[in-house]
Motif scaffolding. Structure first.
Motif, PDB file in Angstrom:
ATOM      1  N   ALA A 127       0.828  -1.200   0.000  1.00 23.70           N
ATOM      2  CA  ALA A 127       0.000   0.000   0.000  1.00 23.70           C
ATOM      3  C   ALA A 127       0.873   1.265   0.000  1.00 23.70           C
ATOM      4  O   ALA A 127       0.615   2.209  -0.758  1.00 23.70           O
ATOM      5  N   ALA A 128       1.896   1.267   0.833  1.00 21.80           N
ATOM      6  CA  ALA A 128       2.765   2.447   0.900  1.00 21.80           C
ATOM      7  C   ALA A 128       3.487   2.650  -0.426  1.00 21.80           C
ATOM      8  O   ALA A 128       3.632   3.780  -0.910  1.00 21.80           O
ATOM      9  N   GLY A 129       3.925   1.551  -1.034  1.00 21.57           N
ATOM     10  CA  GLY A 129       4.604   1.650  -2.322  1.00 21.57           C
ATOM     11  C   GLY A 129       3.694   2.221  -3.399  1.00 21.57           C
ATOM     12  O   GLY A 129       4.123   3.034  -4.222  1.00 21.57           O
ATOM     13  N   LEU A 130       2.444   1.808  -3.386  1.00 20.71           N
ATOM     14  CA  LEU A 130       1.488   2.369  -4.357  1.00 20.71           C
ATOM     15  C   LEU A 130       1.270   3.850  -4.082  1.00 20.71           C
ATOM     16  O   LEU A 130       1.232   4.671  -5.001  1.00 20.71           O
ATOM     17  N   GLU A 131       1.127   4.175  -2.799  1.00 19.00           N
ATOM     18  CA  GLU A 131       0.827   5.558  -2.432  1.00 19.00           C
ATOM     19  C   GLU A 131       1.920   6.517  -2.900  1.00 19.00           C
ATOM     20  O   GLU A 131       1.631   7.599  -3.415  1.00 19.00           O
ATOM     21  N   ILE A 132       3.169   6.109  -2.720  1.00 21.42           N
ATOM     22  CA  ILE A 132       4.257   7.026  -3.085  1.00 21.42           C
ATOM     23  C   ILE A 132       4.713   6.845  -4.544  1.00 21.42           C
ATOM     24  O   ILE A 132       5.647   7.492  -4.988  1.00 21.42           O
TER      25      ILE A 132
END
Ligand SMILES: Cc1cc2nc3c(=O)[nH]c(=O)nc-3n(C[C@H](O)[C@H](O)[C@H](O)COP(=O)(O)O)c2cc1C
Length: 153
Positions: A145-150
């Motif tokens: 999720a964090a990778g997608l967000e950034i």
């Protein structure tokens, strides 16, 4: 808003517990711009894949392969999304009695066809699902999720 799809199958609850932990990580309060869709394999279809920017797949290992239900999801969606899918960042988690590598191998071959692009090592749990495994699952969900967000993937 980015979209993260979690699709899994579980018969006796081990993969289910892992999937719930993956979901908790993906829905961590620090992650604001990611919507999570959480589906059993039999409920998921091509529209879910077309909606997704990232994918997490969970399965038991059955007879040295992924579960029939997860394979059925892939069988039902391949032609429907063919040519319409940008390479989809994905990772997988497996609950196995004592192995798990056959499920991973099978998934990786199929992933090449879609295409899904592996962005994290497969997470294999053997035997009972421990707190340590659940923590790793949370971390996996959060990482995707964090990778997608950034925009890392
Ligand atoms: C029909 C069947 C086949 C299985 N085959 C394997 C196998 O090939 N390798 C393995 O490590 N475990 C195997 N197992 C054990 C399951 O992978 C294990 O119990 C897993 O935790 C089940 O996940 P679930 O609780 O999410 O259904 C098998 C279980 C069943 C019911």
């Amino acid at each position: 808003m980015k979209h993260l799809l979690i699709v899994y199958h579980s018969k006796t609850g081990h993969t289910e517990a892992m999937a719930q932990a993956v979901r908790r990580g993906a829905e961590h309060e620090d992650i604001e711009a990611v919507e999570v869709r959480f589906l059993r394999a039999r409920q998921a279809g091509p529209d879910d894949l077309l909606w997704a920017h990232g994918l997490l797949l969970g399965t038991p290992e059955n007879f040295g392969y992924m579960s029939g239900a997860l394979k059925d999801f892939l069988d039902r969606t391949f032609y429907e999304v063919e040519g319409k899918l940008n390479p989809l960042p994905y990772a997988m988690f497996v609950s196995a009695g004592n192995d798990g590598t056959g499920a991973v191998r099978a998934m990786e071959r199929i992933a090449n066809g879609y295409p899904f692009v592996r962005v994290q090592e497969p997470l294999i749990s053997r035997g009972e699902v421990t707190d340590e495994v659940l923590a790793q699952c949370e971390e996996l969900g959060m990482t995707l999720a964090a990778g997608l967000e950034i925009g890392a993937f």
